[in-house]
Design an enzyme around this catalytic site. Structure first.
Site, PDB file in Angstrom:
ATOM      1  N   SER A 143       0.829  -1.289  -0.014  1.00  0.00           N
ATOM      2  CA  SER A 143       0.030   0.007   0.019  1.00  0.00           C
ATOM      3  C   SER A 143       0.723   1.173  -0.032  1.00  0.00           C
ATOM      4  CB  SER A 143      -0.874  -0.038   1.206  1.00  0.00           C
ATOM      5  OG  SER A 143      -1.538   1.140   1.350  1.00  0.00           O
ATOM      6  N   TYR A 156      -2.582   0.540  10.204  1.00  0.00           N
ATOM      7  CA  TYR A 156      -2.565  -0.122   8.945  1.00  0.00           C
ATOM      8  C   TYR A 156      -1.356  -0.073   7.918  1.00  0.00           C
ATOM      9  CZ  TYR A 156      -4.473  -1.224   4.049  1.00  0.00           C
ATOM     10  OH  TYR A 156      -4.367  -1.450   2.785  1.00  0.00           O
TER      11      TYR A 156
END
Length: 290
Positions: A143, A156
């Site tokens: 990500s 995250y």
């Protein structure tokens, strides 16, 4: 359905919804035989059925692949059904909460460790003996948050940073066996995670996310799947240890640059895949599966 993945066998975790569904359908269109993997609640069999109806080859597997026995069973199913394993896509992941760290739920953090980190470890470990035989490859979901962090969900970004380093380490140690290992790192993609109605983001976060994207829009699951297809194919035979950012320019942006994009350029491309579960990806903490 001949294509650049013809005669390849691929497992796609988190394959029932969002980016995972697009990867499964893209791979099938490119000729791969696909194992669509997900939780029992996920529409994995629906995706597999849709692939078969289009003339592709796919079966489904349900189970919590962060647990070692289930990871092994998934790999065994692929080999039993199709005789080999060439590609592992560690796409499974969760995005359960947003808040400042001092308020971030411990339960949500543990849930991400299980589904973003342990699942990648377990599936990679289980798949490698088969990938040695085929000189296959692993691609994991990173990500942009794994590189630059993401405010109000720092845990995250931390889990994705693990996947980045994990895959780069694997690339170095597994090259001697002919196995390539890479990461695809999406930015804001048009899935359940990035809409305030279906995910943990509020209106302000959703707006600022798009403003911070130079292309001025979310990406589509198909746009991400296209990059996975390239990296999984023999066309990427000299690519290993790479982090491929599919982020609309977020990682190089400064300020609300997305506001400068003309309205007509903000329109998402139509694409060619018929995806039906782009906005179905769960964002709530689910009960544990065995």
């Amino acid at each position: 359905m001949e294509g650049r993945l013809a005669n390849k066998v691929a497992i796609v975790t988190g394959g029932g919804t969002g980016i995972g569904e697009a990867i499964c359908k893209k791979f099938a269109r490119e000729g791969a035989r696909v194992v669509v993997c997900g939780f029992p609640e996920d529409p994995v069999e629906e995706v597999a059925k849709a692939i078969r109806e289009e003339g592709g080859t796919a079966i489904s597997f349900t189970g919590d692949i962060s647990l070692e026995p289930n990871a092994k069973r998934c790999v065994e199913l692929a080999v039993k059904q199709y005789g080999q394993l060439d590609i592992l896509i560690n796409n499974a992941g969760v995005f359960p909460a947003t808040s400042l760290l001092q308020d971030y739920p411990t339960e949500a953090f543990e849930y991400m460790l299980k589904n973003n980190v342990a699942s990648t470890f377990m599936m990679s470990r289980a798949a490698l003996p088969e990938l040695h035989k085929t000189h296959g490859n692993i691609i994991s979901a990173g990500s942009e948050a794994g590189l630059i962090g993401i405010a109000q969900n720092t845990p995250y970004g931390g889990t994705k940073g693990f996947n980045h380093a994990f895959m780069r380490g694997l690339a170095v140690e597994q090259a001697q066996f002919g196995v390539r290992c890479n990461c695809v790192c999406p930015g804001p993609i048009d899935t359940a995670w990035t809409h305030k109605e279906t995910g943990p983001m509020d209106k302000e976060m959703e707006q600022s996310m798009i403003q911070a994207t130079p292309l001025g829009r979310r990406g589509t699951p198909e746009e991400v799947a296209n990059v996975y297809a390239f990296l999984a194919s023999d066309e990427a035979s000299y690519v290993t240890g790479a982090l491929y950012f599919v982020d609309g320019g977020v990682t190089v942006a400064k300020g609300p640059v997305g506001d400068k994009v003309k309205g007509s350029l903000k329109k998402e491309p139509n694409g060619t895949l018929k995806t039906e579960h782009s906005l179905d990806g769960h964002t709530q903490i689910r009960e544990e599966h065995q």
